[in-house]
Write an enzyme that holds these catalytic residues in place. Structure first.
Site, PDB file in Angstrom:
ATOM      1  N   HIS A  16      95.837 -57.690  78.130  1.00 25.42           N
ATOM      2  CA  HIS A  16      96.916 -57.907  79.093  1.00 25.42           C
ATOM      3  C   HIS A  16      96.563 -57.239  80.414  1.00 25.42           C
ATOM      4  O   HIS A  16      96.078 -56.112  80.443  1.00 25.42           O
ATOM      5  CB  HIS A  16      98.233 -57.326  78.566  1.00 25.42           C
ATOM      6  N   TYR A  18     109.722 -55.133  80.162  1.00 28.35           N
ATOM      7  CA  TYR A  18     110.520 -53.904  80.098  1.00 28.35           C
ATOM      8  C   TYR A  18     111.786 -54.152  80.908  1.00 28.35           C
ATOM      9  O   TYR A  18     111.712 -54.324  82.133  1.00 28.35           O
ATOM     10  CB  TYR A  18     109.745 -52.726  80.697  1.00 28.35           C
ATOM     11  N   PRO A  76     108.193 -43.803  72.832  1.00 26.05           N
ATOM     12  CA  PRO A  76     107.229 -44.908  72.893  1.00 26.05           C
ATOM     13  C   PRO A  76     107.273 -45.738  74.168  1.00 26.05           C
ATOM     14  O   PRO A  76     106.468 -46.655  74.322  1.00 26.05           O
ATOM     15  CB  PRO A  76     107.615 -45.761  71.678  1.00 26.05           C
ATOM     16  N   LYS A 133     102.036 -44.334  74.657  1.00 34.69           N
ATOM     17  CA  LYS A 133     101.051 -43.269  74.732  1.00 34.69           C
ATOM     18  C   LYS A 133     100.717 -42.601  73.398  1.00 34.69           C
ATOM     19  O   LYS A 133      99.703 -41.905  73.300  1.00 34.69           O
ATOM     20  CB  LYS A 133     101.546 -42.181  75.703  1.00 34.69           C
ATOM     21  N   TYR A 159      99.907 -46.117  82.824  1.00 36.42           N
ATOM     22  CA  TYR A 159     100.123 -47.000  81.675  1.00 36.42           C
ATOM     23  C   TYR A 159      98.788 -47.483  81.110  1.00 36.42           C
ATOM     24  O   TYR A 159      98.560 -47.444  79.893  1.00 36.42           O
ATOM     25  CB  TYR A 159     100.979 -48.195  82.086  1.00 36.42           C
TER      26      TYR A 159
END
Length: 394
Positions: free
Chosen positions: A76, A205, A298, A302, A387
């Site tokens: 991704h 998100y 979560p 990580k 990220y």
């Protein structure tokens, strides 16, 4: 009756951190035994993380564990950030030149265990009453009871705790030595797996007044979803229809024609949200890695990646220590904790930005932060850098 054995490194915990550490040590000619409370089938089937950082993928590939990941993993380039009426894509590759992979922890575990069996790694599963001894000496040892009630002793040069937050290793660091920091968040995640193709090409998100939602995936036919729920949530109160209705509302069903596909829910659970750090990550001949030393919510993806980074630092440190050079081992805790605290902050930041509460002031601050990240290249690059993952040697 007590049986005795000896190895160079006793690894407590057969999850990804412990098995990857055994793999890295074996490549350097270091013998280890991996001890685990649960059965091999239980450990292999635990549904956990699904996002691998660039650094994690690079490491697994470098040590010969990336073949199936390259074939079946889904690369991704970014994520979507959303709030009511708006959805924005952040392109990590464009922003920082790094990407992430969707490849579940269960798949990583399969690859690790297959390689471990091929090299005849010694595992001991389904044990109880595990205890660590003489950790401040140069000859520590571990005891446990097997499924038949037989007591065992394993002598080692080093003990490594990869046994998570409920294992014996974390508590083996004396109270007068350890320091801890933690936070329990006032919400949890209701997570589901569903037999339905993802309705998105990359993760969504979503901030929503009713609570956060996340659309993730495990494969082209299996999707993973999360809903923000209160900490005291009873799964019995959440029917399939209520779950799908909640996801549709929070993920923006109908936004610019987008539709959420639904399917059969095959797994559901409630996941508490916690941050926790314990230091030091070394005491005498005991070294901690992964959840034994730290937990993150979560939201920032990580947890597994931090565990991989820990053992990537730890393996060469132990190899050098066992060959007479203690410098890397002495530096391990401080080196690992630099990354741990960076990831702890990022996970806290993502969590507090995306999870709604009843305070109207907080909500406006969250929306302002989301708009800034989505509209500012600098803001988006900061999220993307964290990220997609900093280099392991950060």
């Amino acid at each position: 009756m007590t049986t005795s054995g000896r190895t160079q490194v006793a690894i407590v915990g057969a999850g990804p951190a412990g098995v990857l550490l055994s793999h890295l040590l074996a490549a350097d000619g270091i013998e280890s035994v991996v001890l685990e409370t649960r059965s091999e089938e239980y450990v292999a089937g635990r549904i956990r993380a699904g996002i691998l950082e660039q650094s994690t993928v690079d490491l697994l590939t470098e040590v010969g564990l990336g073949e199936r990941l390259a074939r079946e993993g889904d690369q991704h380039h970014g994520i979507y950030l959303q709030w009511p009426g708006e959805r924005h894509h952040l392109d990590f590759v464009d922003l920082v030149g790094r990407s992430v992979w969707v490849y579940g922890q269960t798949e990583v575990q399969k690859d690790l265990v297959l390689a471990a069996h091929a090299r005849q790694q010694q595992f001991v599963y389904e044990i109880s009453d595990t205890a660590l001894h003489d950790l401040e000496s140069d000859r520590p040892w571990v005891t446990w009871t097997d499924a038949d009630g037989v007591r065992h002793r394993l002598d080692a040069d080093v003990v490594v705790g990869c046994d998570g937050s409920f294992g014996p290793s974390r508590g083996a660091v004396p109270d007068e030595v350890r320091r801890t920091w933690g936070r329990t968040y006032p919400y949890s995640w209701l997570g589901i797996l569903a037999d339905v193709a993802p309705s998105t090409d990359e993760l969504i998100y979503a901030w929503h007044p009713d609570g956060f939602a996340l659309h993730s995936m495990r494969s082209s036919t299996v999707s993973r979803f999360y809903l923000q729920v209160p900490n005291d949530t009873d799964l019995a109160d959440w029917s399939d229809d209520r779950i799908w209705d909640g996801l549709a509302a929070r993920l923006g069903h109908g936004l610019d024609g987008w539709e959420l596909a639904t399917g059969t829910i095959t797994d559901r659970s409630v996941l508490p949200m916690r941050s926790f750090v314990q230091q030091p990550m070394r005491h005498g001949r005991l070294f901690l890695a992964g959840d034994a030393a730290h937990l993150v919510p979560p939201t920032g993806a990580k947890g597994l990646n931090l565990a991989v980074a820990d053992v990537a630092l730890l393996a060469p440190a132990l190899a050098a220590l066992l060959k007479g050079d203690p410098a890397l081992a002495d530096a391990y805790s401080d080196a690992a904790l630099r990354r741990v605290w960076r990831c702890t902050h990022f996970s806290w930041w993502m969590t507090t930005m995306l999870h709604s509460n009843d305070d109207p002031f907080d909500r406006e601050l969250q929306l302002s932060q989301l708009r800034w990240v989505a509209s500012s290249r600098a803001g988006a690059a900061g999220l993307a850098e964290n990220y997609a993952g900093l280099p392991i040697g950060f």
